[in-house]
Enzyme design. Structure first.
Site, PDB file in Angstrom:
ATOM      1  N   LYS A  46       0.841  -1.211   0.000  1.00 51.60           N
ATOM      2  CA  LYS A  46       0.000   0.000   0.000  1.00 51.60           C
ATOM      3  C   LYS A  46       0.869   1.251   0.000  1.00 51.60           C
ATOM      4  O   LYS A  46       0.639   2.178  -0.780  1.00 51.60           O
ATOM      5  CB  LYS A  46      -0.897   0.001   1.245  1.00 51.60           C
ATOM      6  CG  LYS A  46      -1.547   1.342   1.537  1.00 51.60           C
ATOM      7  CD  LYS A  46      -2.417   1.316   2.772  1.00 51.60           C
ATOM      8  CE  LYS A  46      -1.732   1.563   4.083  1.00 51.60           C
ATOM      9  NZ  LYS A  46      -1.398   2.961   4.396  1.00 51.60           N
ATOM     10  N   ASN A  47       1.848   1.283   0.893  1.00 49.09           N
ATOM     11  CA  ASN A  47       2.614   2.517   1.066  1.00 49.09           C
ATOM     12  C   ASN A  47       3.638   2.776  -0.039  1.00 49.09           C
ATOM     13  O   ASN A  47       4.344   3.785  -0.013  1.00 49.09           O
ATOM     14  CB  ASN A  47       3.267   2.554   2.456  1.00 49.09           C
ATOM     15  CG  ASN A  47       2.210   2.751   3.535  1.00 49.09           C
ATOM     16  OD1 ASN A  47       1.057   3.095   3.238  1.00 49.09           O
ATOM     17  ND2 ASN A  47       2.587   2.535   4.781  1.00 49.09           N
ATOM     18  N   ARG A  85      -4.814  10.627   4.480  1.00 52.50           N
ATOM     19  CA  ARG A  85      -3.761  11.644   4.609  1.00 52.50           C
ATOM     20  C   ARG A  85      -2.735  11.568   3.487  1.00 52.50           C
ATOM     21  O   ARG A  85      -2.112  12.566   3.132  1.00 52.50           O
ATOM     22  CB  ARG A  85      -3.043  11.492   5.942  1.00 52.50           C
ATOM     23  CG  ARG A  85      -3.934  11.626   7.134  1.00 52.50           C
ATOM     24  CD  ARG A  85      -3.134  11.460   8.390  1.00 52.50           C
ATOM     25  NE  ARG A  85      -2.072  12.454   8.445  1.00 52.50           N
ATOM     26  CZ  ARG A  85      -2.243  13.683   8.887  1.00 52.50           C
ATOM     27  NH1 ARG A  85      -3.405  14.082   9.333  1.00 52.50           N
ATOM     28  NH2 ARG A  85      -1.245  14.537   8.899  1.00 52.50           N
ATOM     29  N   CYS A 129      -5.944  12.922  13.167  1.00 49.37           N
ATOM     30  CA  CYS A 129      -5.592  11.538  12.892  1.00 49.37           C
ATOM     31  C   CYS A 129      -5.575  10.763  14.193  1.00 49.37           C
ATOM     32  O   CYS A 129      -5.210  11.313  15.233  1.00 49.37           O
ATOM     33  CB  CYS A 129      -4.222  11.513  12.236  1.00 49.37           C
ATOM     34  SG  CYS A 129      -3.604   9.860  11.992  1.00 49.37           S
ATOM     35  N   ARG A 134       0.564  14.345  13.371  1.00 49.96           N
ATOM     36  CA  ARG A 134       0.955  14.200  11.965  1.00 49.96           C
ATOM     37  C   ARG A 134       0.868  15.510  11.164  1.00 49.96           C
ATOM     38  O   ARG A 134       0.126  15.615  10.186  1.00 49.96           O
ATOM     39  CB  ARG A 134       0.140  13.086  11.293  1.00 49.96           C
ATOM     40  CG  ARG A 134       0.244  11.782  12.046  1.00 49.96           C
ATOM     41  CD  ARG A 134      -0.482  10.670  11.366  1.00 49.96           C
ATOM     42  NE  ARG A 134       0.255  10.125  10.227  1.00 49.96           N
ATOM     43  CZ  ARG A 134      -0.235   9.196   9.429  1.00 49.96           C
ATOM     44  NH1 ARG A 134      -1.443   8.736   9.628  1.00 49.96           N
ATOM     45  NH2 ARG A 134       0.468   8.738   8.424  1.00 49.96           N
ATOM     46  N   ASP A 151       4.354   0.416  12.136  1.00 46.24           N
ATOM     47  CA  ASP A 151       3.164  -0.248  11.586  1.00 46.24           C
ATOM     48  C   ASP A 151       3.029  -1.698  12.058  1.00 46.24           C
ATOM     49  O   ASP A 151       2.045  -2.358  11.725  1.00 46.24           O
ATOM     50  CB  ASP A 151       3.189  -0.193  10.050  1.00 46.24           C
ATOM     51  CG  ASP A 151       2.974   1.223   9.530  1.00 46.24           C
ATOM     52  OD1 ASP A 151       2.521   2.081  10.305  1.00 46.24           O
ATOM     53  OD2 ASP A 151       3.275   1.471   8.344  1.00 46.24           O
ATOM     54  N   VAL A 153       7.724   6.649  17.084  1.00 40.72           N
ATOM     55  CA  VAL A 153       7.448   7.382  15.836  1.00 40.72           C
ATOM     56  C   VAL A 153       6.219   8.283  15.986  1.00 40.72           C
ATOM     57  O   VAL A 153       6.260   9.463  15.643  1.00 40.72           O
ATOM     58  CB  VAL A 153       7.272   6.405  14.649  1.00 40.72           C
ATOM     59  CG1 VAL A 153       6.960   7.168  13.363  1.00 40.72           C
ATOM     60  CG2 VAL A 153       8.529   5.564  14.463  1.00 40.72           C
ATOM     61  N   ARG A 175      -8.691  -0.456   4.256  1.00 40.12           N
ATOM     62  CA  ARG A 175      -7.801   0.551   3.689  1.00 40.12           C
ATOM     63  C   ARG A 175      -6.437  -0.060   3.385  1.00 40.12           C
ATOM     64  O   ARG A 175      -5.732   0.442   2.516  1.00 40.12           O
ATOM     65  CB  ARG A 175      -7.604   1.708   4.671  1.00 40.12           C
ATOM     66  CG  ARG A 175      -8.864   2.457   4.964  1.00 40.12           C
ATOM     67  CD  ARG A 175      -8.586   3.609   5.857  1.00 40.12           C
ATOM     68  NE  ARG A 175      -7.522   4.435   5.287  1.00 40.12           N
ATOM     69  CZ  ARG A 175      -6.986   5.479   5.887  1.00 40.12           C
ATOM     70  NH1 ARG A 175      -7.403   5.835   7.067  1.00 40.12           N
ATOM     71  NH2 ARG A 175      -6.039   6.161   5.317  1.00 40.12           N
TER      72      ARG A 175
HETATM   73  N1  EPU Z   1       6.134  14.530  11.013  1.00 38.57           N
HETATM   74  C1  EPU Z   1       6.198  15.879  11.324  1.00 38.57           C
HETATM   75  N2  EPU Z   1       6.064  16.777  10.306  1.00 38.57           N
HETATM   76  C2  EPU Z   1       5.888  16.408   9.011  1.00 38.57           C
HETATM   77  C3  EPU Z   1       5.815  15.027   8.692  1.00 38.57           C
HETATM   78  C4  EPU Z   1       5.963  14.106   9.724  1.00 38.57           C
HETATM   79  O1  EPU Z   1       6.362  16.238  12.491  1.00 38.57           O
HETATM   80  O2  EPU Z   1       5.774  17.289   8.148  1.00 38.57           O
HETATM   81  C5  EPU Z   1       6.263  13.519  12.087  1.00 38.57           C
HETATM   82  C6  EPU Z   1       4.988  12.686  12.269  1.00 38.57           C
HETATM   83  O3  EPU Z   1       4.043  13.340  13.046  1.00 38.57           O
HETATM   84  C7  EPU Z   1       5.542  11.427  12.915  1.00 38.57           C
HETATM   85  C8  EPU Z   1       6.935  11.295  12.266  1.00 38.57           C
HETATM   86  O4  EPU Z   1       7.223  12.563  11.700  1.00 38.57           O
HETATM   87  O5  EPU Z   1       5.671  11.606  14.305  1.00 38.57           O
HETATM   88  C9  EPU Z   1       7.051  10.243  11.191  1.00 38.57           C
HETATM   89  O6  EPU Z   1       5.927  10.292  10.340  1.00 38.57           O
HETATM   90  P1  EPU Z   1       6.031  10.098   8.753  1.00 38.57           P
HETATM   91  O7  EPU Z   1       5.907  11.420   8.107  1.00 38.57           O
HETATM   92  O8  EPU Z   1       7.204   9.258   8.423  1.00 38.57           O
HETATM   93  O9  EPU Z   1       4.695   9.291   8.483  1.00 38.57           O
HETATM   94  P2  EPU Z   1       3.877   9.379   7.153  1.00 38.57           P
HETATM   95  O10 EPU Z   1       4.799   9.607   6.023  1.00 38.57           O
HETATM   96  O11 EPU Z   1       2.717  10.280   7.327  1.00 38.57           O
HETATM   97  C10 EPU Z   1       4.078   6.841   6.511  1.00 38.57           C
HETATM   98  C11 EPU Z   1       3.134   5.701   6.303  1.00 38.57           C
HETATM   99  C12 EPU Z   1       2.529   5.291   7.635  1.00 38.57           C
HETATM  100  C13 EPU Z   1       3.674   4.877   8.571  1.00 38.57           C
HETATM  101  C14 EPU Z   1       4.684   6.033   8.705  1.00 38.57           C
HETATM  102  C15 EPU Z   1       5.911   5.667   9.528  1.00 38.57           C
HETATM  103  C16 EPU Z   1       2.369   6.106   4.044  1.00 38.57           C
HETATM  104  C17 EPU Z   1       1.263   6.469   3.129  1.00 38.57           C
HETATM  105  N3  EPU Z   1       2.097   6.115   5.356  1.00 38.57           N
HETATM  106  O12 EPU Z   1       3.298   7.896   7.065  1.00 38.57           O
HETATM  107  O13 EPU Z   1       1.696   4.174   7.392  1.00 38.57           O
HETATM  108  O14 EPU Z   1       3.176   4.555   9.839  1.00 38.57           O
HETATM  109  O15 EPU Z   1       5.131   6.440   7.399  1.00 38.57           O
HETATM  110  O16 EPU Z   1       6.557   4.582   8.984  1.00 38.57           O
HETATM  111  O17 EPU Z   1       3.454   5.779   3.600  1.00 38.57           O
HETATM  112  C18 EPU Z   1      -0.024   2.657   7.835  1.00 38.57           C
HETATM  113  O18 EPU Z   1       0.243   2.103   6.776  1.00 38.57           O
HETATM  114  O19 EPU Z   1      -0.806   2.159   8.688  1.00 38.57           O
HETATM  115  C19 EPU Z   1       0.581   3.946   8.143  1.00 38.57           C
HETATM  116  C20 EPU Z   1       0.100   4.764   9.066  1.00 38.57           C
END
Ligand code: EPU
Length: 423
Positions: A22-23, A93, A117, A122, A306, A328, A398
Site C-alpha cells: 500500500k505505502n 492523509r 488523525c 501528523r 506499523d 514514531v 484501507r
Molecule cells: N512529522 C512531522 N512533520 C511532518 C511530517 C511528519 O512532524 O511534516 C512527524 C509525524 O508526526 C511522525 C513522524 O514525523 O511523528 C514520522 O511520520 P512520517 O511522516 O514518516 O509518516 P507518514 O509519512 O505520514 C508513513 C506511512 C505510515 C507509517 C509512517 C511511519 C504512508 C502512506 N504512510 O506515514 O503508514 O506509519 O510512514 O513509517 O506511507 C499505515 O500504513 O498504517 C501507516 C500509518
C-alpha cells in the site's frame, strides 16, 4: 457498516500470497502526475486507499484504465485541474503526496490540509518547508494549501524528522526542478526506494534512495514506464505474527525476506522457526506459546511502527513480561484499551506499554480505531476464547487486501457480517 466476527482457537496452518505494498502504491500513483506519457503500475493491491487515490486522480481529469490483472495505466494528458478536495484528503492523509508532483510539473497545486488523525498529530510542516526551500510560494487559506512555483529549483534539504511521505513528496518534486536537490536525513523505507525506482524508469536521475542521503538531478521532462510494486512487508509481517500467536505455521509467498530483517529476528526471539527463500518466508511455531519480546519502534531499518500493535498482541499472550516503546507517533496506543477488554494485562506510561503476558484472552466486542489497530484486534480474536466482534472495520479495508479470505485460507474462523448496531 460491516463487522468481523472471529472465533478464536484455530492454529493457523497454510500458505498465502502477499499483495503489493500500500505505502508504495499510493506515492507511485501520485508520481504518475509527473509523466507526460502513460505509466503502467503492476501488482497494485486492491485496497480502499488505492481506490481513493484513483478517485483523487480521476477528479483531476486524469484517465485511469484498470485491466483484468488489476494493472493500472495512468495517462495524465487529460488533466483539467490541480485540486485535492477536503472530502477525499480527510479520508486519506496520503493525498498530500500529490502536492510535490503537481507543483513541480504544473507550477500549481491546491491541496486540502489533512485533518486530525487517530495515531498522532501528523503535521505536514516538513513537506511544506522542503518545497519552500525549492522556491515554492506556499500559503494556507481556508483549510487549503495553495502552492505555486514557476519552476522549482534544486536545494539542499535536511529533514528535521525522518518522514516517509515528506521524503517521497520532495524527491518527486525535485525530479523536474532546475538543478540538483540533496535530501539529507531522508527516510530509508523500502517504499521510498520503490518510488525512486519507478521515477528512474520514467527518466528521473536519482541516486541514494534507500539511504539517508538522496540526490536528485532535475530533468526537463519524464516519460512513460512500467513498474511493479514491491511486496507489502507489513502485510507479510502481520500474517507471520498471526501464525506466531496461534502457535501455527504460515508460509507467505511473493514477498521479500530482505525487507523484514528486524521483524524476523524478533519472531525468532519469540520462539518461531523461520525459513526463507528468495520470495517467501515460512514461520513455524510448532504449537508453542510465544516468548515475550521487547519492541522499540523507529524508522527503517528498525522495527516498523506499523507492526507495533500486532507485536502488542503477541506480547499480550506471550510467556513473560515485555516493554513496547513507540517512538514514531505520539498517540499510537489506542488499541491497548480494546486489548484490555479481551483480558490482557497492559499498562501505559507515556510512549511505553508494559505488558504482562497472560495464558489466554477472552472474546468480546471491540472497536477498530485505525488500520494497524484493527489488524491487531483480528490477531487477538484469533487467540481469544469464544467470539470477538470487531466493528469499524472500514479501517482494515484501507490496508489489507481480502483479509478474511486470506485468514480463512490459513484455517482461521473469521467472517464478515453486516453490523446491525451501526446501521
Ligand atoms: N512529522 C512531522 N512533520 C511532518 C511530517 C511528519 O512532524 O511534516 C512527524 C509525524 O508526526 C511522525 C513522524 O514525523 O511523528 C514520522 O511520520 P512520517 O511522516 O514518516 O509518516 P507518514 O509519512 O505520514 C508513513 C506511512 C505510515 C507509517 C509512517 C511511519 C504512508 C502512506 N504512510 O506515514 O503508514 O506509519 O510512514 O513509517 O506511507 C499505515 O500504513 O498504517 C501507516 C500509518
Amino acid at each position: 457498516m460491516d463487522k468481523l466476527i472471529v472465533t478464536g482457537g484455530n492454529r493457523l496452518d497454510g500458505e498465502i500470497r502477499i499483495s503489493g505494498a500500500k505505502n508504495a502504491a499510493l506515492p507511485i500513483l501520485a508520481a504518475t502526475l509527473l509523466a507526460q506519457e502513460p505509466v503502467t503500475i503492476c501488482n497494485v493491491p486492491h485496497l480502499h486507499d488505492v481506490t481513493t487515490t484513483m478517485e483523487l486522480l480521476g477528479r483531476m481529469g486524469i484517465s485511469l484504465v484498470v485491466d483484468e490483472r488489476l494493472n493500472i495505466e495512468v495517462d495524465t494528458s487529460t488533466i483539467k485541474n490541480f485540486y485535492a478536495p477536503y472530502e477525499l484528503v480527510k479520508t486519506m492523509r496520503a493525498s498530500i503526496l500529490v502536492l510535490g508532483p503537481l507543483l513541480s510539473r504544473f507550477g500549481e497545486a491546491h491541496v486540502s490540509m489533512p485533518g486530525g488523525c487517530a495515531i498522532g498529530q501528523r503535521p505536514v510542516n516538513i513537506h511544506l518547508d522542503g518545497l519552500k526551500a525549492m522556491g515554492a510560494d506556499i500559503r494556507v487559506e481556508n483549510g487549503y494549501i495553495i502552492a505555486r512555483a514557476e519552476r522549482l529549483k534544486g536545494a539542499k534539504i535536511f529533514l528535521e524528522i525522518v518522514s516517509v511521505t515528506a521524503t517521497e513528496n520532495l524527491m518527486m518534486a525535485a525530479t523536474l526542478a532546475r538543478g540538483t536537490t540533496v535530501i539529507e536525513n531522508a527516510a530509508r523505507e523500502p517504499e521510498v526506494e520503490d518510488v525512486a525506482k519507478c521515477l528512474i524508469a520514467m527518466g528521473a536521475k536519482i541516486t541514494g534512495a534507500g539511504s539517508s542521503t538522496i540526490t536528485i538531478e532535475g530533468v526537463e521532462k519524464l516519460g512513460g514506464a512500467v513498474h511493479r510494486i514491491v511486496p507489502d512487508r507489513i502485510e507479510t509481517a502481520t500474517y507471520l505474527v498471526a501464525g506466531a500467536v496461534t502457535g501455527g505455521r504460515v508460509k507467505a509467498r511473493d514477498t521479500d525476506p530482505k525487507l523484514l530483517e528486524v521483524v524476523l529476528q524478533k519472531l525468532e526471539e519469540a520462539g518461531a522457526e523461520i525459513s526463507t527463500g528468495e520470495d517467501w518466508i515460512e514461520l513455524d511455531m510448532g504449537g508453542r506459546r510465544p516468548k515475550a519480546v521487547n519492541i522499540h519502534t523507529a524508522p527503517y531499518p528498525a522495527m516498523p511502527t506499523d507492526m507495533q500493535a500486532q507485536f502488542m498482541v503477541l506480547n499480550a499472550v506471550a510467556d513473560g513480561a515485555s516493554r513496547v516503546v513507540e517512538s514514531v507517533f505520539e498517540n499510537r496506543f489506542m488499541h491497548v484499551q480494546e486489548l484490555l477488554r479481551l483480558g490482557s494485562e497492559i499498562e501505559l506510561e507515556g510512549n511505553t506499554a508494559l505488558i504482562n503476558g497472560v495464558p489466554g484472552l477472552q472474546g468480546a466486542p471491540v472497536m477498530a480505531t485505525d488500520l494497524r489497530a484493527s489488524a491487531c484486534l483480528v490477531l487477538a480474536g484469533l487467540v481469544a476464547r469464544g467470539e470477538t466482534h470487531i466493528s469499524r472495520i472500514y479501517h482494515i479495508d484501507r490496508g489489507y487486501e481480502c483479509i478474511e479470505e486470506k485468514l480463512q485460507l490459513l484455517g482461521a474462523n473469521i467472517k464478515r457480517v453486516l453490523d446491525r448496531s451501526a446501521v
